[in-house]
Design a protein around this motif. Structure first.
Motif, mmCIF file in Angstrom:
data_model
loop_
_atom_site.group_PDB
_atom_site.id
_atom_site.type_symbol
_atom_site.label_atom_id
_atom_site.label_comp_id
_atom_site.label_asym_id
_atom_site.label_seq_id
_atom_site.Cartn_x
_atom_site.Cartn_y
_atom_site.Cartn_z
ATOM 1 N N GLY A 156 -9.609 5.294 5.157
ATOM 2 C CA GLY A 156 -8.626 4.254 5.403
ATOM 3 C C GLY A 156 -7.323 4.564 4.699
ATOM 4 N N ILE A 157 -6.248 4.655 5.446
ATOM 5 C CA ILE A 157 -4.920 4.943 4.904
ATOM 6 C C ILE A 157 -4.124 3.647 4.888
ATOM 7 C CG2 ILE A 157 -2.783 6.259 5.169
ATOM 8 C CD1 ILE A 157 -5.216 7.986 4.526
ATOM 9 N N ILE A 158 -3.632 3.266 3.718
ATOM 10 C CA ILE A 158 -2.802 2.070 3.583
ATOM 11 C C ILE A 158 -1.349 2.508 3.447
ATOM 12 C CG2 ILE A 158 -2.313 0.014 2.218
ATOM 13 C CD1 ILE A 158 -5.195 0.038 1.271
ATOM 14 N N GLY A 159 -0.581 2.306 4.512
ATOM 15 C CA GLY A 159 0.841 2.624 4.465
ATOM 16 C C GLY A 159 1.197 3.864 5.268
ATOM 17 N N ALA A 160 1.983 3.672 6.330
ATOM 18 C CA ALA A 160 2.487 4.801 7.111
ATOM 19 C C ALA A 160 3.848 5.223 6.567
ATOM 20 C CB ALA A 160 2.579 4.426 8.585
#
Length: 337
Positions: A161-165
């Motif tokens: 899970g990646i938080i922030g593009a």
């Protein structure tokens, strides 16, 4: 081009960084596009000794340790037309007066994002193999764990899970593409189609936290993101999940994170903390489920040349009458690092 026809430039930063940002080959390239004194690095814009050169400066080449640029500084620099920053964020040291005067501003934040993303990729891959946990076990037992103890280890199909593009987040997504992960993304400023194009499944933050084996934080430090990962949200992470933070410690409730880590329920790879540095007696230094590094994910050592190169590229573009490649606009600052 004769030196007299080149734009006058002035360094403003902690001089300790100058040789790494602009090693000799890069300094030669810079001086072919700007009239700059490599021996003069400003630490105080109010210093009477630099009044003359500041009054003539058209470009400020800044870096970490640059003094704040406010209206008073701008009055002493009537010819100034651009501030080119050999570092990441320009928030906090550029006064609104810079934007009100219409100066061009550029930052090497894109270049600085690269090593952070590389660190995050390495952390994700090691986390999936439980490299740090198994290292601690190997240190104690000094034998390879039995096969049964490795059943849950591996990166095949694991959800990240990646938080922030952000710039870092997007680069991490690019680096993850060759691997067989399932990647999820939370960013309130992009739509589902954009997330899909970036190679990720868009998810609300709570769902991302509750369903990811590994969570990597890449959001900017803004009032909206302050303590965004609080006790409730950290508790959503599954048992055995790994939390990675290369963004800022302020985005996480430090007491809530400490409670989760002391319990052993989750693990963490932390390059940033709150506070920073941690007090000498912090349990995070000794917990076997915490891999702690001293804010080294960003540009260090020979990576600093990449930041200097970004500035030289911008100087050359200005000299050629071309627009800045990495321009920073005032409206962007509210939602960026």
């Amino acid at each position: 081009m004769p030196t007299s026809q080149l734009p006058r430039a002035l360094f403003a930063m902690n001089p300790v960084h100058l040789p790494e940002l602009f090693p000799p080959r890069l300094m030669r390239r810079l001086r072919s596009s700007a009239d700059v004194d490599a021996a003069l690095v400003v630490r105080d814009f109010g210093d009477p000794a630099i009044a003359g050169v500041l009054a003539e400066a058209e470009l400020l080449l800044t870096g970490w340790g640059c003094p704040r640029i406010d209206a008073a500084v701008l009055r002493r620099a009537p010819r100034l037309r651009a501030v080119l920053h050999a570092g990441g964020s320009v928030r906090g040291w550029l006064d609104d007066a810079v934007w009100e005067r219409g100066l061009a501003v550029s930052s090497a934040v894109q270049a600085n994002a690269l090593p952070v993303a590389e660190y995050a990729l390495a952390a994700i891959l090691f986390a999936g193999k439980d490299a740090f946990g198994l290292r601690e076990r190997f240190r104690v037992e000094q034998v390879r764990p039995p096969a049964g103890a490795l059943a849950g280890v591996g990166n095949l199909g694991r959800r990240v899970g990646i938080i922030g593009a952000s710039r870092v987040g997007r680069r991490v997504l690019e680096l993850l593409a060759p691997f067989e992960f399932e990647v999820a993304l939370y960013d309130p400023y992009i739509d589902g189609a954009t997330a899909t194009a970036l190679g990720a499944v868009p998810l609300p933050l709570d769902q991302l936290l509750a369903t990811s084996d590994i969570v990597s934080l890449h959001a900017p430090d803004t009032p909206e993101t302050h303590r965004m990962l609080d006790q409730r949200r950290l508790a959503l992470m599954p048992d055995g999940a790994v939390f990675i933070n290369t963004a800022r410690g302020a985005l996480v409730d430090p007491d809530a994170l400490m409670t989760e880590l002391i319990s052993g329920r989750i693990s963490a790879i932390l390059d940033v903390t709150e506070p920073e540095p941690l007090p000498a007696r912090s349990p995070l230094y000794d917990l076997p489920n915490v891999f702690l590094t001293p804010h080294l994910a960003g540009s260090l050592g020979n990576e600093l040349e990449r930041l200097g190169r970004a500035v030289v590229d911008e100087v050359e573009r200005l000299a050629a009458g071309e627009p800045l490649l990495h321009a920073v606009h005032h409206a962007q600052l509210a939602n960026s690092a």
